[in-house]
Design an enzyme around this catalytic site. Structure first.
Site, PDB file in Angstrom:
ATOM      1  N   GLU A 168       5.224   6.465 -35.907  1.00 58.41           N
ATOM      2  CA  GLU A 168       6.539   5.819 -35.967  1.00 58.41           C
ATOM      3  C   GLU A 168       7.501   6.607 -36.851  1.00 58.41           C
ATOM      4  OE1 GLU A 168       3.512   4.566 -36.621  1.00 58.41           O
ATOM      5  OE2 GLU A 168       3.556   2.379 -36.608  1.00 58.41           O
TER       6      GLU A 168
ATOM      7  N   HIS B 295       2.925   9.148 -39.943  1.00 58.43           N
ATOM      8  CA  HIS B 295       2.544   8.200 -38.901  1.00 58.43           C
ATOM      9  C   HIS B 295       3.443   8.415 -37.679  1.00 58.43           C
ATOM     10  CE1 HIS B 295       0.506   5.039 -41.739  1.00 58.43           C
ATOM     11  NE2 HIS B 295       0.010   6.248 -41.862  1.00 58.43           N
TER      12      HIS B 295
ATOM     13  N   CYS C 299       5.765   1.852 -42.171  1.00 55.05           N
ATOM     14  CA  CYS C 299       6.535   2.068 -40.943  1.00 55.05           C
ATOM     15  C   CYS C 299       7.447   0.876 -40.650  1.00 55.05           C
ATOM     16  CB  CYS C 299       5.597   2.347 -39.781  1.00 55.05           C
ATOM     17  SG  CYS C 299       4.725   3.920 -39.942  1.00 55.05           S
TER      18      CYS C 299
ATOM     19  N   CYS D 177       2.295  -0.348 -39.723  1.00 58.25           N
ATOM     20  CA  CYS D 177       1.859  -0.667 -41.080  1.00 58.25           C
ATOM     21  C   CYS D 177       3.086  -1.043 -41.918  1.00 58.25           C
ATOM     22  CB  CYS D 177       1.137   0.536 -41.691  1.00 58.25           C
ATOM     23  SG  CYS D 177       2.227   1.906 -42.109  1.00 58.25           S
TER      24      CYS D 177
HETATM   25 ZN    ZN Z   1       2.556   3.406 -40.331  1.00 59.72          ZN
END
Ligand code: ZN
Length: 123
Positions: A57, A55, A88, A85
Site C-alpha cells: 500500500e 508495504h 498503511c 496494517c
Molecule cells: Zn501495511
C-alpha cells in the site's frame, strides 16, 4: 457494474501479490486507481528493500503522489489484497484516498476493522 470493476482491479492487485510471493515476500499487492487508470502500484518488499515501511500500500500511495504531484490522493480507490496494517491505514488517512477495497481480512493485524479501525476514527 461497480462490482465488476472492483473484481477487475482486485485481480490486478492479486497479480502484484504474486510478484511479492515470487520474491520471497509476504504476498500482498496494491493498486491505486483514479478514473479507471492506474496511478500507483505496489507489492510487499520489506525483506528485499530492507525497509519496514515497504508495504504494498505504501508503494502504491507513494507512486500515486508522484503521478498526481500531490500528497492528497483525492478521487482515488485503493485496492489491496489483504486488510491494511496500522501504518498503511494511517497513510491512507493522510493521503485522503476516497475508497479502500481489500480482499481478505487480517484478524491478527488488520487496521480496517479486524483488530482496530483506523479508517473509522473521525479525522
Ligand atoms: Zn501495511
Amino acid at each position: 457494474m461497480n462490482q465488476q470493476r472492483d473484481e477487475y482491479w482486485m485481480r490486478h492487485a492479486l497479480g502484484l501479490a504474486r510478484l511479492a510471493w515470487e520474491q520471497g515476500e509476504v504476498p500482498v499487492g496494491a493498486v491505486l486507481v483514479q478514473d479507471e487508470r492506474v496511478i500507483g502500484e505496489g507489492w510487499n518488499r520489506p525483506i528485499g528493500q530492507h525497509d519496514p515501511t515497504a508495504h504494498a500500500e505504501m508503494m502504491a500511495l507513494r507512486q500515486g503522489g508522484k503521478v498526481l504531484e500531490n500528497y492528497r490522493l483525492l478521487n482515488t480507490t485503493l485496492y489491496v489484497t489483504l486488510e491494511p496494517c496500522v501504518m498503511c491505514a494511517g497513510a491512507m488517512v493522510h493521503s485522503r484516498i476516497t475508497r479502500l477495497v481489500y480482499g481478505a481480512h487480517d484478524v491478527k493485524t488488520g487496521a480496517a476493522g479486524s483488530l482496530l479501525d483506523v479508517l473509522g476514527i473521525p479525522a
